[in-house]
Design a protein around this motif. Sequence first.
Motif, mmCIF file in Angstrom:
data_model
loop_
_atom_site.group_PDB
_atom_site.id
_atom_site.type_symbol
_atom_site.label_atom_id
_atom_site.label_comp_id
_atom_site.label_asym_id
_atom_site.label_seq_id
_atom_site.Cartn_x
_atom_site.Cartn_y
_atom_site.Cartn_z
ATOM 1 N N UNK A 47 0.652 -1.282 -0.251
ATOM 2 C CA UNK A 47 0.277 -0.268 0.639
ATOM 3 C C UNK A 47 1.051 0.906 0.650
ATOM 4 N N UNK A 48 2.056 0.840 0.267
ATOM 5 C CA UNK A 48 2.769 2.166 0.494
ATOM 6 C C UNK A 48 2.911 2.898 -1.306
ATOM 7 N N UNK A 49 3.443 4.129 -0.906
ATOM 8 C CA UNK A 49 3.737 4.872 -2.131
ATOM 9 C C UNK A 49 5.063 4.726 -2.787
ATOM 10 N N UNK A 50 6.089 4.688 -2.332
ATOM 11 C CA UNK A 50 6.978 3.615 -2.585
ATOM 12 C C UNK A 50 7.226 2.276 -3.628
ATOM 13 N N UNK A 51 6.178 2.025 -2.262
ATOM 14 C CA UNK A 51 5.922 -0.006 -2.906
ATOM 15 C C UNK A 51 5.337 0.007 -4.684
ATOM 16 N N UNK A 52 4.173 1.137 -4.619
ATOM 17 C CA UNK A 52 3.512 1.582 -5.785
ATOM 18 C C UNK A 52 4.262 2.050 -6.797
ATOM 19 N N UNK A 88 22.593 -14.503 -21.285
ATOM 20 C CA UNK A 88 23.812 -14.935 -19.633
ATOM 21 C C UNK A 88 23.392 -13.407 -19.119
ATOM 22 N N UNK A 89 24.090 -12.310 -19.944
ATOM 23 C CA UNK A 89 25.011 -11.421 -19.508
ATOM 24 C C UNK A 89 22.927 -10.600 -19.300
ATOM 25 N N UNK A 90 21.943 -10.808 -20.193
ATOM 26 C CA UNK A 90 20.506 -10.699 -20.430
ATOM 27 C C UNK A 90 20.168 -10.793 -19.749
ATOM 28 N N UNK A 91 20.128 -12.806 -18.606
ATOM 29 C CA UNK A 91 19.981 -12.498 -17.726
ATOM 30 C C UNK A 91 19.744 -11.873 -16.829
ATOM 31 N N UNK A 92 21.780 -11.575 -16.453
ATOM 32 C CA UNK A 92 21.709 -11.076 -14.915
ATOM 33 C C UNK A 92 21.092 -10.197 -15.096
ATOM 34 N N UNK A 93 21.027 -9.061 -16.264
ATOM 35 C CA UNK A 93 20.511 -7.575 -15.969
ATOM 36 C C UNK A 93 18.693 -7.463 -15.419
ATOM 37 N N UNK A 94 18.199 -8.619 -16.492
ATOM 38 C CA UNK A 94 16.944 -8.801 -15.468
ATOM 39 C C UNK A 94 16.509 -8.936 -14.404
ATOM 40 N N UNK A 95 17.599 -10.495 -13.762
ATOM 41 C CA UNK A 95 17.012 -10.998 -12.388
ATOM 42 C C UNK A 95 17.415 -9.178 -11.363
ATOM 43 N N UNK A 96 18.861 -8.538 -11.672
ATOM 44 C CA UNK A 96 18.878 -7.365 -10.557
ATOM 45 C C UNK A 96 17.880 -6.523 -10.969
ATOM 46 N N UNK A 97 17.120 -6.619 -12.129
ATOM 47 C CA UNK A 97 16.010 -5.297 -12.097
ATOM 48 C C UNK A 97 15.168 -5.756 -11.274
ATOM 49 N N UNK A 98 14.658 -7.184 -11.399
ATOM 50 C CA UNK A 98 13.516 -7.567 -10.214
ATOM 51 C C UNK A 98 13.677 -7.625 -9.314
ATOM 52 N N UNK A 99 15.678 -7.861 -8.767
ATOM 53 C CA UNK A 99 15.771 -7.988 -6.684
ATOM 54 C C UNK A 99 15.632 -6.229 -6.954
ATOM 55 N N UNK A 100 16.343 -5.272 -7.620
ATOM 56 C CA UNK A 100 16.213 -4.089 -6.995
ATOM 57 C C UNK A 100 14.439 -3.549 -7.251
ATOM 58 N N UNK A 101 13.476 -3.623 -8.007
ATOM 59 C CA UNK A 101 12.243 -2.940 -7.078
ATOM 60 C C UNK A 101 11.850 -3.872 -6.144
ATOM 61 N N UNK A 102 12.392 -5.186 -6.319
ATOM 62 C CA UNK A 102 11.970 -5.572 -4.610
ATOM 63 C C UNK A 102 12.475 -4.931 -3.356
ATOM 64 N N UNK A 103 13.390 -4.521 -4.035
ATOM 65 C CA UNK A 103 14.245 -3.855 -3.242
ATOM 66 C C UNK A 103 14.872 -4.562 -1.619
ATOM 67 N N UNK A 104 15.826 -5.512 -2.615
ATOM 68 C CA UNK A 104 16.431 -6.293 -2.324
ATOM 69 C C UNK A 104 18.113 -7.556 -3.399
ATOM 70 N N UNK A 105 18.454 -6.163 -2.758
ATOM 71 C CA UNK A 105 19.531 -6.401 -4.077
ATOM 72 C C UNK A 105 21.605 -6.927 -3.186
ATOM 73 N N UNK A 106 21.056 -6.717 -2.176
ATOM 74 C CA UNK A 106 21.972 -7.090 -1.521
ATOM 75 C C UNK A 106 23.105 -8.542 -1.927
ATOM 76 N N UNK A 107 21.755 -9.685 -1.784
ATOM 77 C CA UNK A 107 22.552 -11.542 -2.833
ATOM 78 C C UNK A 107 22.709 -11.281 -4.054
ATOM 79 N N UNK A 108 21.564 -10.798 -4.404
ATOM 80 C CA UNK A 108 22.033 -10.411 -5.903
ATOM 81 C C UNK A 108 23.548 -10.040 -6.820
#
Length: 413
Positions: A47-52, A88-108
């Motif tokens: 429900x938060x603005x940042x989440x949306x 493989x490079x494109x897949x790594x970029x997409x994975x990082x983007x998804x985790x960035x959107x979820x604010x959980x990039x520390x592990x990837x």
Amino acid sequence: MAGADGRGPGRDERSGRGRRPARRLGGRVRAAGPDRPGTRTVPEPAGTTRGRLRRLNLVMFLPLLTVVGLLLVAMDARTWWQALVLGLGVAAALVFFVRWAARDTSRVAIPCLAVTAAVWALGALVMGTGTAFYGILIVGSLAVPRLPRHRGLAVIGLVFYVAAVGAARLLVTREDVPGVLIAYVILPAGVTAVVIGLMFPNQRFYGLVAELEEAREREAELAVVRERMRFASDLHDIQGHTLHVVKLKIALARKLVHSDAERVEQELREVHALVGDTIARTKELAYAQRRLNLSAELENAKNLFEAAGIRVRVDREAEVDPHVGELLGQVLRETTTNILRHAQAGQVRITLTGTGITIVNDGAREAPPPELRGLATLGERVAGNGGELTVEQKDGRFLTAAAFPHGRSGAAL
């Protein structure tokens, strides 16, 4: 990338604080701020603005990044293993983007950065494709602005690596030097620097949103505190005067106990009656059974919501039956307090009819609602007076409605 329910004051909330999305004070969970190595950032609630905003980024840009990456692979790969490496490079970029959107990039962050850096080196030095920096462009531009420190050095290091790998192409090819410099050094390094530079304002934008949300949360807490102060003032008005009068009457009775027994008996009867009346009024106050003025409660609720940054819409379809106005006022007060404490509301709509009230807010959580003892008590009173209290959570909205079909509220009066 672009960046409920109600409870009586002091009864249903075990903590003095309102429940807030994820960013809280006192060293507890913080949803805002950059990711830090070795820690996991908690995603913002839905429900938060940042989440949306982050979900909007995911929906808008993930398909675009995917299509661009696949097109680059299709145009530059000449063999199956080249397609595998570039993919493989494109897949790594997409994975990082998804985790960035979820604010959980520390592990990837480190694995994705290592993979995309290796793909750029292979692409420039072995495969001869100048677009292999696509993956490291995405990962670097998203990761660097969120570093807790040394972001400037990180930008310089990333751009230098991209340029150095591109320049190393001159060591393994006999192509013309200007063409290599443009395709493998100037263009990749320049695009990387520009995109990273654009991401810093984006990160600052999210910081401003976080500050605004925290300010709103504090306003909501202050509104709840003001409501509690009003409750405490009412309690003081009821008991303070009574205790003072009781003290005077008992002191008078002590003076007259040996000289005027009849007067002493009269004073004690008055003390007994006064204490009994105070107990009854205190019980009514504790269970929100005092007589309330619906119009005053409506104005108070509107002021509280506006102070908390919540938009309010009030629809009065008809004049409320005075026989049910008190109970409707209690329902409104309970619901107002709970929305401020527990919901992530951005808008509240209050609808008044001749014999009922409906309060709808858009801040319902995904999880089941907490135990609503305040509304449960009111529900029993409403039912006992011929009415019906409805509490419903659906599609991100929380509805509280009280209706008296026959327009009577005998026990409440």
